[in-house]
Design an enzyme around this catalytic site. Structure first.
Site, short mmCIF file in Angstrom:
data_model
loop_
_atom_site.label_atom_id
_atom_site.label_comp_id
_atom_site.label_asym_id
_atom_site.label_seq_id
_atom_site.Cartn_x
_atom_site.Cartn_y
_atom_site.Cartn_z
N HIS A 324 -0.49 -20.11 -16.88
CA HIS A 324 -0.35 -20.97 -18.05
C HIS A 324 -1.73 -21.20 -18.67
CE1 HIS A 324 3.32 -22.41 -15.67
NE2 HIS A 324 3.76 -21.67 -16.67
N PHE A 477 -4.36 -22.31 -13.38
CA PHE A 477 -4.37 -21.99 -11.95
C PHE A 477 -2.96 -21.90 -11.37
CE2 PHE A 477 -8.78 -24.25 -11.68
CZ PHE A 477 -9.32 -23.26 -12.48
N HIS A 478 -2.07 -21.30 -12.13
CA HIS A 478 -0.70 -21.06 -11.66
C HIS A 478 -0.46 -19.55 -11.65
CE1 HIS A 478 0.10 -25.16 -13.84
NE2 HIS A 478 -0.42 -25.35 -12.65
N HIS A 479 -0.60 -18.95 -10.48
CA HIS A 479 -0.45 -17.49 -10.39
C HIS A 479 1.02 -17.13 -10.30
CE1 HIS A 479 -4.04 -18.41 -7.61
NE2 HIS A 479 -4.44 -18.41 -8.86
#
Lengths: 541, 179
Positions: A324, A477-479
């Site tokens: 995101h 930091f959303h893989h």
């Protein structure tokens, strides 16, 4: 647990494998922890292999201090970095991987913010509704009971006041945190421009829950909650262990090894701090190592039979990497705004989320409770002290406001995780290489979020001093998306039951299976998928 | 603004230091000379800490002695190696005063103490626990004192924040409007 060897490492911990167990899980973050707890509770023998260390909760205050005090790298807070965590970048945009994850028991929930929303129905049907992206092979209705279960497991404080959220069947486990003073300032401005605000579901105790106390307001949620009021997955690791699961820390899995027939995983080969390698055999394997290490491990597990890596007959392992993107804006008001008392937010707006079309994607708006400087942070970096410093602090603190937004990006094949053969980690394995770029629709979405933010802030009377938009955005930091879910083995890596198409006993409950990422923080969906996967694995045992 | 023993003990408790021993017990711990190889009698250690605190704390604060002795002693004692590093940094402040000014730091007038710290470069140094003299003094002495103050309720109140970051002041203050 039977069958373990006698040898112990220098720290006195036995890290030798158990005799063939029912389930071996790779990764002790939220997905691995929830699966482990669920299956251990059902009576199955289980080993969890975690690459990082087991953190002592008593150290959290010191970690918090490290996060506040200059003189420490931000990666030191959770002991990230170094040869173990080496990575490289190969795309248009730099991806700061080690800032985006924590390796250790609890995984990245040790440093997460703790926002837990359900994806909207739209997110599962993006291609059908907008003509871009892709559809998931499961819908919101399939995940809905698992979402409810996940909210109970994590402990979510929320209110059913979001008119844009998907339908829900029961109240949140805890009442929502009440709105902040600055929320009340925003409320008038939002009403003036026709934007609806609502509460935020937080995996943070608004009252004592599940043996953990309520939030006491340290104000440092991300990256450390010293009190344990914020959920972190070590909670379910402890629960799993109390049900008999065995969790081995500092045991990075080097590769998965399949049997002669090539359709089942036989063992996970892992390293231990004493320099040895071990084989943990199991009937079922659950790969829950996050959106980057999950595809990396599959690629590292190449064999004569599978020269392109395990579970990769589609060639899609590592592809469709997504995150995101942040859009933000802020400035100052001519009145006190009471920021930085807590480290979480209490109001958002999903009003524009479902307006997504082929040109502009979904986004959510956030009303920050931590805009502007925190006085202690300013004090510790100042060149002044004494009365001059106090004057500076009084001048710099007190009237900031800020808004954030998250925008989703489309899944694109060229955004991917590969192996970098030119750089190796502390075990000689090629490190992950991140290829990441932005598409035009995502840029449009960030611009649209900025437009609405400016409208609200102008109505509020804010002197806008900073903006983060398409040209200087960064990841949340959303893989996600590197082992996508689907029904066609040529177009996906796992099936709707989260089992790999290629191997009959390898399961992946992770954000890596997301087909699209929506624009909402992913951990509740990861938890829901983990609980769903646990059901499917149990059916095979 | 009055800094109280209660401020110090509350701040210690929120920093993970058990305050059950009470302020007297903590001051007692600062009275003991640790076997850390640093040539600094406890009385001078306390005096130097207090002298630096009077430079870096706002002048409107009262109760600085009680606060510093209770808070800093408790924190320095609670972490392995921390007090030795702090004592070493304090000894460096004193050594440099003798070398450059031919006076002990405590013998300097208040303005000269501040000038001395600035000439050491402590005001502009980047704090670093393993850095140069100035960087270590900044980390272990100046920033230790500032962290203690500005994460405490009294320090927060000075600035106008009811619950400063690092202090577990609950979840009421963020909801309240200005008083």
């Amino acid at each position: 647990m039977s069958g373990r060897g006698e040898s112990a490492g220098a720290d006195g911990i036995d890290r030798t494998p158990s005799e063939r167990v029912d389930v071996c899980a790779v990764g002790a973050g939220p997905a691995g922890a929830l699966v482990a707890h669920r299956l251990a509770d059902a009576g199955y023998d289980l080993v969890v292999l975690e690459a990082g260390e087991r953190f002592d909760p008593a150290d959290r205050l010191e970690r918090m201090e490290r996060s506040i005090r200059p003189g420490h790298d931000h990666l030191d807070v959770w002991d990230m970095g170094g040869e173990r965590d080496a990575y490289s970048n190969g795309g248009e945009m730099f991806y700061p991987l080690n800032s985006a994850r924590v390796k250790g028991v609890g995984g990245s929930t040790n440093h997460w913010q703790g926002m837990v929303m359900r994806l909207h129905e739209l997110d599962f049907e993006l291609e059908s509704r907008t003509g871009v992206g892709a559809d998931w092979p499961v819908g919101y209705g399939d995940l809905r009971p698992y979402y409810a279960e996940a909210e109970r497991e994590l402990g979510v404080a929320g209110a059913d006041d979001n008119p844009f959220a998907p339908p829900r069947e029961e109240p949140f486990p805890m009442p929502a945190f009440r709105p902040s003073h600055s929320d009340s300032l925003f409320a008038d401005a939002c009403e003036g421009v026709g934007v609806a605000m609502h509460s935020v579901p937080n995996a943070r105790n608004s009252e004592p829950y599940d043996g953990r106390g309520e939030c006491v307001g340290y104000g440092t949620c991300k990256p450390v909650c010293p009190s344990g009021a914020k959920y972190s997955a070590d909670v379910h690791v402890r629960k799993a262990e109390s049900e008999g699961a065995r969790v081995i820390d500092r045991a990075p899995v080097q590769r998965l090894v399949h049997g002669d027939a090539g359709n089942r995983v036989d063992a996970a080969v892992y390293a231990t701090p004493d320099g040895r390698e071990h084989r943990q055999e199991a009937r079922q394997f659950v790969l829950a190592a996050g959106g980057v290490e999950t595809p990396r491990l599959l690629l590292l597990s190449e064999s004569e039979r599978y020269p392109d890596g395990l579970a990769n007959s589609s060639g899609l392992v590592g592809r469709y990497f997504m995150d995101h993107l942040f859009a933000g804006m802020g400035g100052t008001l001519d009145e006190p705004t009471r920021q930085n008392h807590v480290g979480f937010i209490t109001s958002e707006s999903h009003q524009f989320y479902d307006d997504a079309d082929a040109e502009v994607g979904s986004f959510k708006l956030e009303f920050l409770n931590y805009a502007g400087p925190s006085p202690v942070g300013t004090a510790l970096s100042a060149d002044e002290w004494g009365d001059d410093l106090l004057d500076d602090l009084r001048g710099s603190y007190g009237n900031h406001v800020g808004m954030g937004a998250l925008a989703g990006q489309l899944p694109r094949e060229e955004n991917r995780v590969t192996l970098d053969p030119t750089t190796t980690d502390d075990h000689g394995n090629p490190v992950p290489r991140i290829h990441w770029s932005l598409d035009e629709r995502t840029r449009n979405t960030l611009e649209r979020a900025n437009e609405i933010q400016r409208e609200i802030l102008t109505e509020l009377g804010v002197d806008v001093e900073w903006t983060v938009g398409p040209d200087d955005t960064g990841p949340a930091f959303h893989h996600m998306g590197t082992t996508r879910m689907g029904t066609d083995p040529d177009e996906s890596v796992v099936n709707p039951r989260l089992r790999t198409h290629d191997l009959a006993n390898l399961w992946i409950p992770s954000s890596s299976v997301f087909v699209t990422g929506g624009a909402l923080n992913p951990t509740l969906t990861i938890a829901a998928l983990a609980l769903k996967a646990a059901d499917h694995v149990e059916a095979k045992l | 603004m009055e800094l109280t023993r209660r401020d110090a003990l509350a701040a210690l408790a929120s920093g993970g230091v058990v305050a059950g021993v009470g302020a007297a017990g903590l001051r007692q711990s600062l009275a003991d000379a640790p076997d850390d190889g640093v040539d600094l009698p406890p009385e001078r250690e306390r005096g130097l800490l207090l002298a630096v605190a009077r430079v870096v704390y706002p002048s409107e604060l009262d109760g600085v002695r009680e606060f510093v002795e209770t808070y800093v002693a408790g924190r320095a004692d609670a972490r392995d190696g921390y007090r030795a590093a702090m004592r070493d940094a304090l000894a460096t402040v004193d050594d440099r005063a003798r070398a450059w000014r031919d006076e002990e730091f405590l013998a300097l007038a208040p303005d000269d103490r501040e000038t001395h710290l600035r000439e050491l470069g402590v005001d502009t140094a980047d704090p670093d626990p393993e850095g140069t003299d100035a960087e270590r003094i900044r980390y272990y002495v100046v920033n230790e004192l500032l962290y203690a103050l500005y994460t405490s309720p009294a320090g927060g109140e000075l600035v106008g924040i009811g619950n400063p970051q690092g202090h577990p002041g609950g979840t009421d203050s963020y909801q309240r409007g200005p008083r």
